[in-house]
Design a protein around this motif. Sequence first.
Motif, PDB file in Angstrom:
ATOM      1  N   GLU A 193      69.993 -16.469   8.349  1.00 38.23           N
ATOM      2  CA  GLU A 193      68.637 -16.461   7.788  1.00 38.23           C
ATOM      3  C   GLU A 193      67.603 -16.185   8.871  1.00 38.23           C
ATOM      4  O   GLU A 193      66.637 -15.442   8.656  1.00 38.23           O
ATOM      5  CB  GLU A 193      68.327 -17.789   7.099  1.00 38.23           C
ATOM      6  CG  GLU A 193      69.063 -18.013   5.788  1.00 38.23           C
ATOM      7  CD  GLU A 193      70.488 -18.513   5.977  1.00 38.23           C
ATOM      8  OE1 GLU A 193      70.902 -18.709   7.148  1.00 38.23           O
ATOM      9  OE2 GLU A 193      71.184 -18.682   4.974  1.00 38.23           O
ATOM     10  N   GLY A 194      67.802 -16.780  10.051  1.00 39.11           N
ATOM     11  CA  GLY A 194      66.882 -16.559  11.157  1.00 39.11           C
ATOM     12  C   GLY A 194      66.905 -15.120  11.635  1.00 39.11           C
ATOM     13  O   GLY A 194      65.854 -14.528  11.925  1.00 39.11           O
ATOM     14  N   ILE A 195      68.105 -14.543  11.724  1.00 40.34           N
ATOM     15  CA  ILE A 195      68.223 -13.136  12.128  1.00 40.34           C
ATOM     16  C   ILE A 195      67.516 -12.254  11.108  1.00 40.34           C
ATOM     17  O   ILE A 195      66.782 -11.327  11.465  1.00 40.34           O
ATOM     18  CB  ILE A 195      69.703 -12.732  12.270  1.00 40.34           C
ATOM     19  CG1 ILE A 195      70.355 -13.486  13.430  1.00 40.34           C
ATOM     20  CG2 ILE A 195      69.838 -11.224  12.484  1.00 40.34           C
ATOM     21  CD1 ILE A 195      71.850 -13.269  13.555  1.00 40.34           C
ATOM     22  N   ALA A 196      67.726 -12.548   9.830  1.00 42.02           N
ATOM     23  CA  ALA A 196      67.084 -11.766   8.772  1.00 42.02           C
ATOM     24  C   ALA A 196      65.564 -11.876   8.844  1.00 42.02           C
ATOM     25  O   ALA A 196      64.850 -10.880   8.657  1.00 42.02           O
ATOM     26  CB  ALA A 196      67.585 -12.220   7.410  1.00 42.02           C
ATOM     27  N   ASP A 197      65.056 -13.067   9.128  1.00 43.28           N
ATOM     28  CA  ASP A 197      63.605 -13.250   9.248  1.00 43.28           C
ATOM     29  C   ASP A 197      63.047 -12.377  10.371  1.00 43.28           C
ATOM     30  O   ASP A 197      61.983 -11.759  10.225  1.00 43.28           O
ATOM     31  CB  ASP A 197      63.278 -14.716   9.532  1.00 43.28           C
ATOM     32  CG  ASP A 197      63.452 -15.600   8.299  1.00 43.28           C
ATOM     33  OD1 ASP A 197      63.536 -15.063   7.183  1.00 43.28           O
ATOM     34  OD2 ASP A 197      63.527 -16.836   8.473  1.00 43.28           O
ATOM     35  N   THR A 198      63.760 -12.324  11.494  1.00 46.95           N
ATOM     36  CA  THR A 198      63.300 -11.507  12.616  1.00 46.95           C
ATOM     37  C   THR A 198      63.353 -10.024  12.257  1.00 46.95           C
ATOM     38  O   THR A 198      62.425  -9.265  12.558  1.00 46.95           O
ATOM     39  CB  THR A 198      64.157 -11.783  13.865  1.00 46.95           C
ATOM     40  OG1 THR A 198      63.968 -13.140  14.274  1.00 46.95           O
ATOM     41  CG2 THR A 198      63.769 -10.856  15.017  1.00 46.95           C
ATOM     42  N   ILE A 199      64.431  -9.613  11.604  1.00 49.75           N
ATOM     43  CA  ILE A 199      64.551  -8.212  11.188  1.00 49.75           C
ATOM     44  C   ILE A 199      63.399  -7.841  10.253  1.00 49.75           C
ATOM     45  O   ILE A 199      62.750  -6.793  10.420  1.00 49.75           O
ATOM     46  CB  ILE A 199      65.912  -7.953  10.514  1.00 49.75           C
ATOM     47  CG1 ILE A 199      67.034  -8.002  11.558  1.00 49.75           C
ATOM     48  CG2 ILE A 199      65.922  -6.590   9.808  1.00 49.75           C
ATOM     49  CD1 ILE A 199      68.440  -7.933  10.972  1.00 49.75           C
ATOM     50  N   ASN A 200      63.126  -8.693   9.270  1.00 47.08           N
ATOM     51  CA  ASN A 200      62.046  -8.411   8.327  1.00 47.08           C
ATOM     52  C   ASN A 200      60.686  -8.339   9.049  1.00 47.08           C
ATOM     53  O   ASN A 200      59.834  -7.495   8.711  1.00 47.08           O
ATOM     54  CB  ASN A 200      62.005  -9.483   7.235  1.00 47.08           C
ATOM     55  CG  ASN A 200      63.120  -9.312   6.224  1.00 47.08           C
ATOM     56  OD1 ASN A 200      63.522  -8.200   5.927  1.00 47.08           O
ATOM     57  ND2 ASN A 200      63.621 -10.417   5.697  1.00 47.08           N
ATOM     58  N   TYR A 201      60.492  -9.199  10.016  1.00 46.07           N
ATOM     59  CA  TYR A 201      59.246  -9.185  10.803  1.00 46.07           C
ATOM     60  C   TYR A 201      59.125  -7.876  11.571  1.00 46.07           C
ATOM     61  O   TYR A 201      58.057  -7.241  11.582  1.00 46.07           O
ATOM     62  CB  TYR A 201      59.246 -10.371  11.754  1.00 46.07           C
ATOM     63  CG  TYR A 201      58.118 -10.378  12.763  1.00 46.07           C
ATOM     64  CD1 TYR A 201      56.830 -10.772  12.401  1.00 46.07           C
ATOM     65  CD2 TYR A 201      58.348  -9.984  14.078  1.00 46.07           C
ATOM     66  CE1 TYR A 201      55.802 -10.767  13.334  1.00 46.07           C
ATOM     67  CE2 TYR A 201      57.334  -9.969  15.011  1.00 46.07           C
ATOM     68  CZ  TYR A 201      56.060 -10.363  14.636  1.00 46.07           C
ATOM     69  OH  TYR A 201      55.046 -10.361  15.571  1.00 46.07           O
ATOM     70  N   LEU A 202      60.217  -7.454  12.215  1.00 47.48           N
ATOM     71  CA  LEU A 202      60.177  -6.255  13.046  1.00 47.48           C
ATOM     72  C   LEU A 202      60.025  -4.982  12.217  1.00 47.48           C
ATOM     73  O   LEU A 202      59.410  -4.006  12.671  1.00 47.48           O
ATOM     74  CB  LEU A 202      61.441  -6.186  13.914  1.00 47.48           C
ATOM     75  CG  LEU A 202      61.587  -7.286  14.964  1.00 47.48           C
ATOM     76  CD1 LEU A 202      62.935  -7.188  15.648  1.00 47.48           C
ATOM     77  CD2 LEU A 202      60.466  -7.208  15.989  1.00 47.48           C
ATOM     78  N   ILE A 203      60.595  -4.975  11.023  1.00 43.15           N
ATOM     79  CA  ILE A 203      60.467  -3.792  10.155  1.00 43.15           C
ATOM     80  C   ILE A 203      58.987  -3.491   9.893  1.00 43.15           C
ATOM     81  O   ILE A 203      58.578  -2.323   9.827  1.00 43.15           O
ATOM     82  CB  ILE A 203      61.215  -4.021   8.823  1.00 43.15           C
ATOM     83  CG1 ILE A 203      62.735  -3.925   9.057  1.00 43.15           C
ATOM     84  CG2 ILE A 203      60.793  -2.991   7.773  1.00 43.15           C
ATOM     85  CD1 ILE A 203      63.559  -4.308   7.848  1.00 43.15           C
ATOM     86  N   ASN A 204      58.188  -4.535   9.768  1.00 42.87           N
ATOM     87  CA  ASN A 204      56.766  -4.377   9.450  1.00 42.87           C
ATOM     88  C   ASN A 204      55.866  -4.397  10.679  1.00 42.87           C
ATOM     89  O   ASN A 204      54.651  -4.272  10.544  1.00 42.87           O
ATOM     90  CB  ASN A 204      56.330  -5.483   8.480  1.00 42.87           C
ATOM     91  CG  ASN A 204      57.053  -5.385   7.147  1.00 42.87           C
ATOM     92  OD1 ASN A 204      56.978  -4.371   6.475  1.00 42.87           O
ATOM     93  ND2 ASN A 204      57.767  -6.441   6.778  1.00 42.87           N
ATOM     94  N   LEU A 205      56.460  -4.565  11.862  1.00 42.62           N
ATOM     95  CA  LEU A 205      55.670  -4.623  13.086  1.00 42.62           C
ATOM     96  C   LEU A 205      55.301  -3.224  13.530  1.00 42.62           C
ATOM     97  O   LEU A 205      56.162  -2.356  13.669  1.00 42.62           O
ATOM     98  CB  LEU A 205      56.461  -5.343  14.186  1.00 42.62           C
ATOM     99  CG  LEU A 205      55.705  -5.668  15.481  1.00 42.62           C
ATOM    100  CD1 LEU A 205      54.584  -6.653  15.184  1.00 42.62           C
ATOM    101  CD2 LEU A 205      56.681  -6.267  16.502  1.00 42.62           C
ATOM    102  N   LYS A 206      54.039  -3.002  13.772  1.00 41.49           N
ATOM    103  CA  LYS A 206      53.570  -1.663  14.176  1.00 41.49           C
ATOM    104  C   LYS A 206      53.757  -1.478  15.678  1.00 41.49           C
ATOM    105  O   LYS A 206      53.775  -2.412  16.439  1.00 41.49           O
ATOM    106  CB  LYS A 206      52.102  -1.491  13.802  1.00 41.49           C
ATOM    107  CG  LYS A 206      51.842  -1.664  12.313  1.00 41.49           C
ATOM    108  CD  LYS A 206      52.655  -0.676  11.483  1.00 41.49           C
ATOM    109  CE  LYS A 206      52.365  -0.828   9.992  1.00 41.49           C
ATOM    110  NZ  LYS A 206      53.167   0.058   9.155  1.00 41.49           N
TER     111      LYS A 206
END
Length: 206
Positions: A193-206
């Motif tokens: 879940e933590g890895i997924a949260d980071t991935i989701n954050y980075l996908i939207n990071l400009k």
Amino acid sequence: MNKILSLFLMATMALLVGCSDNNDPKEGVQYETLANNLATYRLPPVTEVFSLNCGHCRTMEEVIPQLESLTNQSIGKVHVTFNESATVAAMIYYTAEMQVGGKPDRDMVNELFAALQMGNGATMADKQRAIESVFHSRDLVSPYELDKAQQAQMLGAIKIAEEITEKGQFKGVPTFVVNGKYVVLTSGHQNAEGIADTINYLINLK
């Protein structure tokens, strides 16, 4: 009395500041920015960097479906080539990839993990037979049977993998590259879940 009120207000403000801190992943803890942007290689938005020789990668393979569900992403794969054994394993992986037209299915990947990670009592001949069985059971040509054209195609894929490995400066696997710009530090997470949260954050990071 004014002094007491002042201390109370300062303490309250400190608490408010503490409550306003967000839980966004931190660079250097949960992720890093790659020194070289890999976007030119047109990787999928989320790409696992792995090796068939890596025990941790084999364990991570069981988590991939959960990560894909939590991120709503089909996770791609790049096989590292940072040493001789990883390069040999990459040749086996890309022999599969080029014949199936993309990422092999999970069953095939798991069987390749099993073949390359046979116990200490297994000989090279045992491993070769196991690898050949994975390919032949799917009516595919094994890495030991490639003709010249197939060898050239496979080596072309290896060259790209080498460039990605070098430019990405990957020293350990498994990890995930997001948008070609960020690498997830799996060691900075407690669970999928933590890895997924980071991935989701980075996908939207400009």
